[in-house]
Design a protein around this motif. Structure first.
Motif, PDB file in Angstrom:
ATOM      1  N   GLU A   1       0.807  -1.224   0.000  1.00 17.89           N
ATOM      2  CA  GLU A   1       0.000   0.000   0.000  1.00 17.89           C
ATOM      3  C   GLU A   1       0.842   1.276   0.000  1.00 17.89           C
ATOM      4  N   ALA A   2       2.053   1.217  -0.574  1.00 21.53           N
ATOM      5  CA  ALA A   2       2.863   2.425  -0.733  1.00 21.53           C
ATOM      6  C   ALA A   2       2.218   3.317  -1.786  1.00 21.53           C
ATOM      7  N   CYS A   3       2.433   4.611  -1.678  1.00 23.52           N
ATOM      8  CA  CYS A   3       1.893   5.554  -2.645  1.00 23.52           C
ATOM      9  C   CYS A   3       2.540   5.314  -4.009  1.00 23.52           C
ATOM     10  N   GLY A   4       1.788   5.432  -5.065  1.00 20.72           N
ATOM     11  CA  GLY A   4       2.313   5.228  -6.412  1.00 20.72           C
ATOM     12  C   GLY A   4       1.608   4.069  -7.091  1.00 20.72           C
ATOM     13  N   LEU A   5       2.215   3.557  -8.130  1.00 25.45           N
ATOM     14  CA  LEU A   5       1.635   2.445  -8.875  1.00 25.45           C
ATOM     15  C   LEU A   5       1.439   1.253  -7.956  1.00 25.45           C
ATOM     16  N   ARG A   6       0.229   0.769  -7.865  1.00 23.68           N
ATOM     17  CA  ARG A   6      -0.057  -0.376  -6.993  1.00 23.68           C
ATOM     18  C   ARG A   6       0.305  -1.681  -7.681  1.00 23.68           C
ATOM     19  N   HIS A   7      -0.161  -1.864  -8.900  1.00 21.78           N
ATOM     20  CA  HIS A   7       0.188  -3.035  -9.682  1.00 21.78           C
ATOM     21  C   HIS A   7      -0.203  -2.802 -11.138  1.00 21.78           C
ATOM     22  N   LEU A   8       0.266  -3.673 -12.011  1.00 23.13           N
ATOM     23  CA  LEU A   8      -0.069  -3.661 -13.428  1.00 23.13           C
ATOM     24  C   LEU A   8      -0.865  -4.928 -13.685  1.00 23.13           C
ATOM     25  N   ALA A   9      -2.076  -4.798 -14.217  1.00 23.12           N
ATOM     26  CA  ALA A   9      -2.955  -5.949 -14.417  1.00 23.12           C
ATOM     27  C   ALA A   9      -3.098  -6.265 -15.898  1.00 23.12           C
ATOM     28  N   PHE A  10      -2.986  -7.559 -16.220  1.00 26.07           N
ATOM     29  CA  PHE A  10      -3.189  -8.055 -17.579  1.00 26.07           C
ATOM     30  C   PHE A  10      -4.468  -8.873 -17.604  1.00 26.07           C
ATOM     31  N   GLY A  11      -5.341  -8.615 -18.556  1.00 30.60           N
ATOM     32  CA  GLY A  11      -6.538  -9.427 -18.741  1.00 30.60           C
ATOM     33  C   GLY A  11      -6.167 -10.703 -19.485  1.00 30.60           C
ATOM     34  N   VAL A  12      -6.679 -11.828 -19.021  1.00 25.56           N
ATOM     35  CA  VAL A  12      -6.445 -13.119 -19.673  1.00 25.56           C
ATOM     36  C   VAL A  12      -7.783 -13.841 -19.836  1.00 25.56           C
TER      37      VAL A  12
END
Length: 141
Positions: free
Chosen positions: A71-82
């Motif tokens: 939960e650090a500030c900034g990009l949380r994650h990058l999600a790819f749809g599959v």
């Protein structure tokens, strides 16, 4: 202003060859172009994600480490749809990539999981069986 889509996502990696292998050989993203910028001692690798999005992979000498706590500030994650989450997880684990247990999104009823790239960037696989259809208003990763 009208924002239509995400054109690209840019990542800085600590080890260009390792990250290039991960994103092209493990995840299977096609290379659009690869450029070495001698004046910056930097590679830029443009990768295709689906039909509309690109992932830009940069290398720079001695980049600072990414903040690693939750939960650090900034990009949380990058999600790819599959289209098939179980098949994608099976493929990653067969290639030696640790994957978290599959979870169910309580808001959408869709299944998802997380894994990490070589620099510990959190990546998500989000099951979208009808690939190509727009996300509903309630779907947020």
């Amino acid at each position: 202003m009208q924002l239509n889509r995400i054109h690209h996502i840019a990542l800085i990696c600590s080890d260009y060859r390792r990250s290039k292998h991960f994103y092209t050989q493990i995840l299977g993203l096609p290379i659009l172009r690869e450029t070495y910028r001698a004046e910056r001692q930097s590679y830029k690798l443009d990768l295709q994600v689906g039909e509309q999005t690109q992932l830009e992979l940069f290398s720079f000498p001695n980049p600072p480490a990414r903040v690693q706590y939750p939960e650090a500030c900034g990009l949380r994650h990058l999600a790819f749809g599959v289209p098939d989450l179980s098949a994608a997880v099976k493929e990653l684990t067969a290639r030696g990539i640790p994957v978290e247990p599959i979870r169910k999104d309580e808001l959408t009823g869709r299944y998802f999981t997380f894994f990490q790239d070589p620099d510990h960037l959190p990546l998500e696989l989000y099951e979208c069986p009808e690939e190509g259809s727009p996300l509903s208003q309630t779907e947020e990763g």
